[in-house]
Design a protein around this motif. Structure first.
Motif, PDB file in Angstrom:
ATOM      1  N   LYS A 146      -6.881  -1.120 -18.782  1.00  0.00           N
ATOM      2  CA  LYS A 146      -7.445  -2.064 -19.760  1.00  0.00           C
ATOM      3  C   LYS A 146      -6.336  -2.875 -20.430  1.00  0.00           C
ATOM      4  O   LYS A 146      -6.534  -4.048 -20.728  1.00  0.00           O
ATOM      5  CB  LYS A 146      -8.244  -1.322 -20.822  1.00  0.00           C
ATOM      6  CG  LYS A 146      -9.468  -0.651 -20.299  1.00  0.00           C
ATOM      7  CD  LYS A 146     -10.672  -1.412 -20.720  1.00  0.00           C
ATOM      8  CE  LYS A 146     -11.912  -0.664 -20.267  1.00  0.00           C
ATOM      9  NZ  LYS A 146     -12.926  -1.521 -19.764  1.00  0.00           N
ATOM     10  N   SER A 188      -8.403   9.299 -18.095  1.00  0.00           N
ATOM     11  CA  SER A 188      -8.691   8.458 -19.261  1.00  0.00           C
ATOM     12  C   SER A 188      -7.492   7.588 -19.615  1.00  0.00           C
ATOM     13  O   SER A 188      -7.646   6.415 -19.959  1.00  0.00           O
ATOM     14  CB  SER A 188      -9.086   9.331 -20.452  1.00  0.00           C
ATOM     15  OG  SER A 188     -10.273  10.037 -20.171  1.00  0.00           O
ATOM     16  N   THR A 204     -13.658   6.913 -26.567  1.00  0.00           N
ATOM     17  CA  THR A 204     -14.874   6.555 -25.832  1.00  0.00           C
ATOM     18  C   THR A 204     -14.720   6.906 -24.356  1.00  0.00           C
ATOM     19  O   THR A 204     -15.630   7.480 -23.742  1.00  0.00           O
ATOM     20  CB  THR A 204     -15.177   5.057 -26.003  1.00  0.00           C
ATOM     21  OG1 THR A 204     -15.380   4.793 -27.401  1.00  0.00           O
ATOM     22  CG2 THR A 204     -16.411   4.642 -25.226  1.00  0.00           C
ATOM     23  N   ILE A 205     -13.579   6.590 -23.783  1.00  0.00           N
ATOM     24  CA  ILE A 205     -13.318   6.914 -22.377  1.00  0.00           C
ATOM     25  C   ILE A 205     -13.333   8.426 -22.179  1.00  0.00           C
ATOM     26  O   ILE A 205     -13.965   8.945 -21.254  1.00  0.00           O
ATOM     27  CB  ILE A 205     -11.976   6.305 -21.909  1.00  0.00           C
ATOM     28  CG1 ILE A 205     -12.034   4.775 -21.934  1.00  0.00           C
ATOM     29  CG2 ILE A 205     -11.612   6.800 -20.508  1.00  0.00           C
ATOM     30  CD1 ILE A 205     -10.685   4.082 -21.788  1.00  0.00           C
ATOM     31  N   LEU A 236     -11.135   3.336 -28.401  1.00  0.00           N
ATOM     32  CA  LEU A 236     -11.357   3.065 -26.978  1.00  0.00           C
ATOM     33  C   LEU A 236     -11.021   4.298 -26.143  1.00  0.00           C
ATOM     34  O   LEU A 236     -11.790   4.697 -25.269  1.00  0.00           O
ATOM     35  CB  LEU A 236     -10.534   1.865 -26.507  1.00  0.00           C
ATOM     36  CG  LEU A 236     -10.620   1.570 -25.004  1.00  0.00           C
ATOM     37  CD1 LEU A 236     -12.055   1.283 -24.580  1.00  0.00           C
ATOM     38  CD2 LEU A 236      -9.707   0.404 -24.640  1.00  0.00           C
ATOM     39  N   LEU A 237      -9.878   4.926 -26.426  1.00  0.00           N
ATOM     40  CA  LEU A 237      -9.497   6.119 -25.679  1.00  0.00           C
ATOM     41  C   LEU A 237     -10.517   7.235 -25.897  1.00  0.00           C
ATOM     42  O   LEU A 237     -10.910   7.922 -24.951  1.00  0.00           O
ATOM     43  CB  LEU A 237      -8.091   6.587 -26.064  1.00  0.00           C
ATOM     44  CG  LEU A 237      -7.600   7.854 -25.360  1.00  0.00           C
ATOM     45  CD1 LEU A 237      -7.654   7.713 -23.841  1.00  0.00           C
ATOM     46  CD2 LEU A 237      -6.188   8.188 -25.818  1.00  0.00           C
ATOM     47  N   ALA A 269      -7.277   4.790 -17.171  1.00  0.00           N
ATOM     48  CA  ALA A 269      -8.277   3.772 -17.493  1.00  0.00           C
ATOM     49  C   ALA A 269      -7.823   2.930 -18.688  1.00  0.00           C
ATOM     50  O   ALA A 269      -7.976   1.698 -18.684  1.00  0.00           O
ATOM     51  CB  ALA A 269      -9.626   4.426 -17.784  1.00  0.00           C
ATOM     52  N   LEU A 270      -7.258   3.579 -19.701  1.00  0.00           N
ATOM     53  CA  LEU A 270      -6.747   2.858 -20.865  1.00  0.00           C
ATOM     54  C   LEU A 270      -5.621   1.918 -20.455  1.00  0.00           C
ATOM     55  O   LEU A 270      -5.579   0.757 -20.860  1.00  0.00           O
ATOM     56  CB  LEU A 270      -6.256   3.844 -21.932  1.00  0.00           C
ATOM     57  CG  LEU A 270      -5.650   3.226 -23.188  1.00  0.00           C
ATOM     58  CD1 LEU A 270      -6.716   2.465 -23.974  1.00  0.00           C
ATOM     59  CD2 LEU A 270      -5.025   4.306 -24.055  1.00  0.00           C
ATOM     60  N   ASN A 302     -16.906   9.831 -22.432  1.00  0.00           N
ATOM     61  CA  ASN A 302     -17.721   9.560 -21.245  1.00  0.00           C
ATOM     62  C   ASN A 302     -17.306  10.421 -20.055  1.00  0.00           C
ATOM     63  O   ASN A 302     -18.155  10.948 -19.333  1.00  0.00           O
ATOM     64  CB  ASN A 302     -17.682   8.073 -20.894  1.00  0.00           C
ATOM     65  CG  ASN A 302     -18.411   7.241 -21.930  1.00  0.00           C
ATOM     66  OD1 ASN A 302     -19.294   7.720 -22.624  1.00  0.00           O
ATOM     67  ND2 ASN A 302     -18.033   5.985 -22.049  1.00  0.00           N
ATOM     68  N   LYS A 303     -16.026  10.578 -19.836  1.00  0.00           N
ATOM     69  CA  LYS A 303     -15.559  11.401 -18.718  1.00  0.00           C
ATOM     70  C   LYS A 303     -15.906  12.877 -18.945  1.00  0.00           C
ATOM     71  O   LYS A 303     -16.279  13.581 -18.013  1.00  0.00           O
ATOM     72  CB  LYS A 303     -14.062  11.200 -18.491  1.00  0.00           C
ATOM     73  CG  LYS A 303     -13.751   9.819 -17.922  1.00  0.00           C
ATOM     74  CD  LYS A 303     -12.332   9.712 -17.436  1.00  0.00           C
ATOM     75  CE  LYS A 303     -12.055   8.351 -16.849  1.00  0.00           C
ATOM     76  NZ  LYS A 303     -12.806   8.072 -15.629  1.00  0.00           N
TER      77      LYS A 303
END
Length: 185
Positions: free
Chosen positions: A48, A41, A63-64, A60-61, A44-45, A67-68
């Motif tokens: 971005k 995560s 949300t990531i 945002l973090l 991914a952040l 989802n993971k």
């Protein structure tokens, strides 16, 4: 909320890893998996941030992470379904964790209701305890910086933080998974 612009992965890792780990662990119940989810995560952040500055980092973090974690739990559920001898309680508990995580809305963590509870709880704290907490959690100061600014010992800072966190944990018990993200450092 702070804006996250082009920054090093180490900076992102230092700021968010522990919070991300505890959030993921509260759902996946496995340290190694939670470490992987937190690390993936954060990567991914970071990717971005290379594209554009990010104004709302925490939602945002989350949300990531959500989802993971959901991907992992759904995969685990499929695997467990393959074993017909698995106890029903395990399936139900796993379904509960999936439902709880699906119901998680990262923007709700910063809702007026939670902010109101936090501010009401902080208002009940003794002045010194409140100052220590605000400097540590809202102004991102280290325990040493807080101790120096307030002229107290490191042990004093730890005492006041422990006292504040204990009261906040009780007041925010219904939001426990989010507490790891909001209050832990």
């Amino acid at each position: 909320m702070e804006q996250l612009t082009r920054t090093s992965f180490q900076d992102i890792y230092s700021l968010y890893y522990k919070k991300a780990f505890y959030f993921a662990k509260s759902y996946v119940h496995d340290n190694l998996v939670a470490e992987d989810i937190a690390s993936e995560s954060l990567i991914a952040l970071w990717e971005k941030t290379k594209e554009n500055p990010i104004d709302y980092v925490a939602p945002l973090l989350l949300t990531i992470l959500k989802n993971k974690s959901l991907d992992y739990l759904k995969h685990e559920k499929v695997q467990l379904a393959a074993f017909e001898t698995m106890a029903d309680w395990k399936r139900q508990e796993l379904s509960f964790r999936i439902s709880a995580l699906e119901a998680c809305i990262p923007n709700d963590i910063f809702s007026e209701e939670i902010n109101k509870i936090i501010h009401q709880t902080l208002a009940q704290l003794p002045e010194q305890t409140r100052k220590v907490f605000v400097l540590s959690r809202f102004r991102d100061k280290s325990n040493k910086e807080v101790a120096d600014e307030l002229g107290i010992s490191l042990k004093g800072v730890e005492y006041h933080m422990s006292k504040a966190l204990k009261l906040l944990r009780v007041a925010l018990k219904d939001y426990l998974p989010f507490l790891y993200f909001l209050l832990e450092q």
